[in-house]
Design a protein around this motif. Structure first.
Motif, short mmCIF file in Angstrom:
data_model
loop_
_atom_site.label_atom_id
_atom_site.label_comp_id
_atom_site.label_asym_id
_atom_site.label_seq_id
_atom_site.Cartn_x
_atom_site.Cartn_y
_atom_site.Cartn_z
N SER A 17 -81.41 33.20 70.06
CA SER A 17 -81.60 31.92 69.39
C SER A 17 -80.38 31.04 69.66
O SER A 17 -79.26 31.42 69.34
CB SER A 17 -81.76 32.11 67.88
OG SER A 17 -82.87 32.92 67.60
N LEU A 71 -82.85 32.04 58.64
CA LEU A 71 -83.11 32.90 59.79
C LEU A 71 -82.93 34.37 59.41
O LEU A 71 -83.75 35.22 59.74
CB LEU A 71 -82.18 32.51 60.94
CG LEU A 71 -82.38 33.17 62.28
CD1 LEU A 71 -83.76 32.87 62.84
CD2 LEU A 71 -81.32 32.69 63.27
N SER A 128 -86.71 36.46 58.83
CA SER A 128 -87.04 37.02 60.13
C SER A 128 -87.49 38.47 60.01
O SER A 128 -86.91 39.24 59.25
CB SER A 128 -85.84 36.95 61.08
OG SER A 128 -85.49 35.62 61.33
N HIS A 163 -82.23 39.08 65.89
CA HIS A 163 -82.07 38.00 66.85
C HIS A 163 -80.62 37.88 67.29
O HIS A 163 -79.72 38.03 66.47
CB HIS A 163 -82.49 36.66 66.22
CG HIS A 163 -83.91 36.64 65.79
ND1 HIS A 163 -84.94 36.35 66.63
CD2 HIS A 163 -84.48 36.91 64.59
CE1 HIS A 163 -86.08 36.42 65.98
NE2 HIS A 163 -85.83 36.77 64.74
N ILE A 208 -77.95 35.34 67.96
CA ILE A 208 -77.76 33.94 67.57
C ILE A 208 -76.54 33.40 68.31
O ILE A 208 -75.45 33.97 68.25
CB ILE A 208 -77.56 33.82 66.05
CG1 ILE A 208 -78.79 34.35 65.33
CG2 ILE A 208 -77.28 32.37 65.67
CD1 ILE A 208 -78.62 34.47 63.83
N ILE A 244 -85.14 30.95 71.80
CA ILE A 244 -85.55 30.05 70.74
C ILE A 244 -84.47 28.99 70.62
O ILE A 244 -83.29 29.31 70.49
CB ILE A 244 -85.69 30.79 69.40
CG1 ILE A 244 -86.77 31.86 69.52
CG2 ILE A 244 -86.00 29.81 68.27
CD1 ILE A 244 -86.75 32.85 68.39
N ASP A 264 -91.19 34.43 62.93
CA ASP A 264 -91.07 35.11 64.22
C ASP A 264 -92.24 36.06 64.48
O ASP A 264 -92.60 36.30 65.63
CB ASP A 264 -89.72 35.83 64.37
CG ASP A 264 -89.39 36.80 63.25
OD1 ASP A 264 -90.11 36.83 62.24
OD2 ASP A 264 -88.39 37.52 63.39
#
Length: 163
Positions: free
Chosen positions: A37, A55, A59, A63, A65, A113, A126
């Motif tokens: 992301s 997030l 989620s 992820h 980030i 993303i 997600d």
């Protein structure tokens, strides 16, 4: 450079979308799907905190980030450092395109993303994106967008199924 948006994959290459083997279906947190992301921010610390919290809270998957801090004189730079977040920094506003391009180079996953610091990730976001990706599992390039703005008399009109 080609970028595929809103997908999955891990550094070990598993799980594979639509695979039903034991590893891909594992409940082990290390086998959960992982997306990269990229988030761009410019002196918007309070919104960034809310975005990151949404997030984390909403989620279903882990992820990577990556944050690009334009300027950051409002405490944003110190915040990302203090929270051990992966980031890039420019002392001045380099613009959206340059920030996205630089930050996306650090993405380690198959899908990317792209988000702004003033976005809020809703519960199950997600999972829904993953379901959409499963529909496009022919390895062709594709782009998914979660943004929809409707203009009505100069204002944003969000229907939400009322009509």
């Amino acid at each position: 450079m080609r970028v595929k948006f809103l997908g999955t994959g891990t550094s070990q290459g598993v799980p594979v979308i639509a695979c039903d083997c034991g590893v891909c279906l594992s409940s082990d947190i290390r086998d959960k799907r992982l997306r990269s992301s990229v988030m761009i921010t410019i002196n918007n610390l309070n919104y960034l905190k809310l975005c990151l919290e949404s997030l984390k809270k909403n989620s279903s998957f882990n992820h990577q980030i990556i944050i690009f801090v334009n300027d950051g004189n409002d405490g944003t730079l110190q915040y990302v450092k203090d929270n051990n977040l992966e980031y890039f920094h420019s002392t001045n506003n380099v613009g959206l395109c340059k920030a996205v391009n630089q930050a996306s180079k650090a993405a380690k996953k198959k899908y990317l993303i792209y988000a702004h610091d003033d976005m809020y990730f809703c519960p199950g976001w997600d999972t829904e994106f993953n379901n959409e990706i499963l529909k496009h599992n022919n390895n062709s390039d594709f782009f998914l967008s979660g943004t929809m703005v409707q203009y009505f008399n100069g204002l944003i009109d969000l229907d939400c199924g009322k009509n």
